[in-house]
Structures are given as structure tokens and as C-alpha cells.
Design a protein around this motif. Structure first.
Motif, PDB file in Angstrom:
ATOM      1  N   GLU A 125       0.871  -1.176   0.000  1.00 54.62           N
ATOM      2  CA  GLU A 125       0.000   0.000   0.000  1.00 54.62           C
ATOM      3  C   GLU A 125       0.904   1.221   0.000  1.00 54.62           C
ATOM      4  N   GLU A 126       0.696   2.097  -0.965  1.00 58.63           N
ATOM      5  CA  GLU A 126       1.527   3.294  -1.069  1.00 58.63           C
ATOM      6  C   GLU A 126       1.163   4.264   0.052  1.00 58.63           C
ATOM      7  N   VAL A 127       2.124   4.588   0.885  1.00 62.30           N
ATOM      8  CA  VAL A 127       1.925   5.544   1.968  1.00 62.30           C
ATOM      9  C   VAL A 127       2.826   6.726   1.677  1.00 62.30           C
ATOM     10  N   GLU A 128       2.236   7.888   1.575  1.00 66.96           N
ATOM     11  CA  GLU A 128       3.024   9.082   1.287  1.00 66.96           C
ATOM     12  C   GLU A 128       3.736   9.525   2.556  1.00 66.96           C
ATOM     13  N   TYR A 129       4.979   9.899   2.396  1.00 65.82           N
ATOM     14  CA  TYR A 129       5.774  10.354   3.523  1.00 65.82           C
ATOM     15  C   TYR A 129       5.646  11.865   3.637  1.00 65.82           C
ATOM     16  N   ASP A 130       5.258  12.307   4.810  1.00 68.48           N
ATOM     17  CA  ASP A 130       5.086  13.730   5.057  1.00 68.48           C
ATOM     18  C   ASP A 130       6.189  14.177   6.022  1.00 68.48           C
ATOM     19  N   ASP A 134       6.761  14.362  10.715  1.00 69.33           N
ATOM     20  CA  ASP A 134       7.592  13.382  11.407  1.00 69.33           C
ATOM     21  C   ASP A 134       8.228  14.040  12.633  1.00 69.33           C
TER      22      ASP A 134
END
Length: 153
Positions: A125-130, A134
């Protein structure tokens, strides 16, 4: 009968009478056999008992190599097994020695029904990194001033 001739050794009770003895070949034997002579030796090997060798082979390294919810690359080994005890599900294939491999990059999923156990691979599942969200990154960057701030001063 054949006569035994000792080869320069004194026989005693501790030495077998056949050890190191030569037997004269009969007159009807070929010339090579008469010249070389026949040697009689006693057994010096253990009889047909159990062997003490055979422990040097490596283990077969069977079992699950990638567990549930773990990532696997395409072509990666998921399970090595003897026989078809765990069946293939979607996005997996079985090798000639019943090893189950992954067809795609993804996450391993195991399923057990009342009939059989099976393994499948689902796509990531593509999870966008923000980066701003963080907190660990923000704490690390807070220790050092940014270049823009340092140049302005």
C-alpha cells in the motif's frame, strides 16, 4: 602341499605363523607367480559393523523464510518444504522442490482454512511520507540551525 618359508623373522607365540610368510607357488603355476611368490596377510580392517562416519552432511534448512506481514521481493523464497503441505495463493508460485516463491514485490499473508494452509502476496500500500509531520525528524533538525538562518545572521 605348499611349504611356508619365513622371511628372516623368528616366530614367537605372539606373532601369527602366517604374518609375513610367503607361500611357494605350485610347479604348475605360471613362471611369474612362482618367481614373485604369494603373500598371505591377516585382516586389518574392522568387520561389517556399524559405521562411525556420516555426520558431516548439512541440514536441509526447511521452513518459513518470510513470515506474515513482512515484505518480500519478486522471486523471493517464502517457504521451503518437502511435499505440498502449504499451498500457493495469489501472486505466488511453487518450484519443483515445493518451494513457494513470490511473483511480485509485496507483503506476505498466510491463510488457514479447515482444508488447507495457503500463502499469498499482496501489493504494497503506497503511503506518502510527510516530512513535516515526522516528530523525530523535527527533533533532530531542531538541534542544528538551518543554512538559511545561519547565512542571514
Amino acid at each position: 602341499m605348499a611349504a611356508f618359508v619365513a622371511q628372516n623373522m623368528a616366530l614367537s607365540s605372539s606373532v601369527s605363523s602366517f604374518a609375513g610368510s610367503r607361500m611357494a607357488a605350485p610347479a604348475s603355476a605360471p613362471v611369474a607367480a612362482r618367481v614373485a611368490g604369494l603373500t598371505i596377510e591377516c585382516a586389518h580392517k574392522k568387520g561389517a559393523g556399524s559405521t562411525k562416519n556420516g555426520r558431516e552432511s548439512r541440514a536441509q534448512r526447511l521452513g518459513v523464510k518470510v513470515y506474515g506481514e513482512q515484505a518480500v521481493k519478486a522471486g523471493g523464497i517464502i517457504i521451503r518444504q518437502r511435499g505440498y503441505s502449504v499451498h500457493c495463493g495469489p501472486n505466488t508460485f511453487v518450484g519443483k522442490d515445493y518451494t513457494i516463491h513470490s511473483k511480485i514485490d509485496g507483503v506476505v499473508k498466510f491463510k488457514k482454512t479447515f482444508k488447507e494452509k495457503s500463502v499469498s502476496v499482496e501489493e504494497f500500500e503506497e503511503v506518502e511520507y510527510d516530512p513535516p509531520a515526522d516528530p523525530r525528524r523535527n527533533r533532530r533538525l531542531a538541534k542544528y540551525p538551518s543554512r538559511a538562518t545561519a547565512e542571514a545572521q
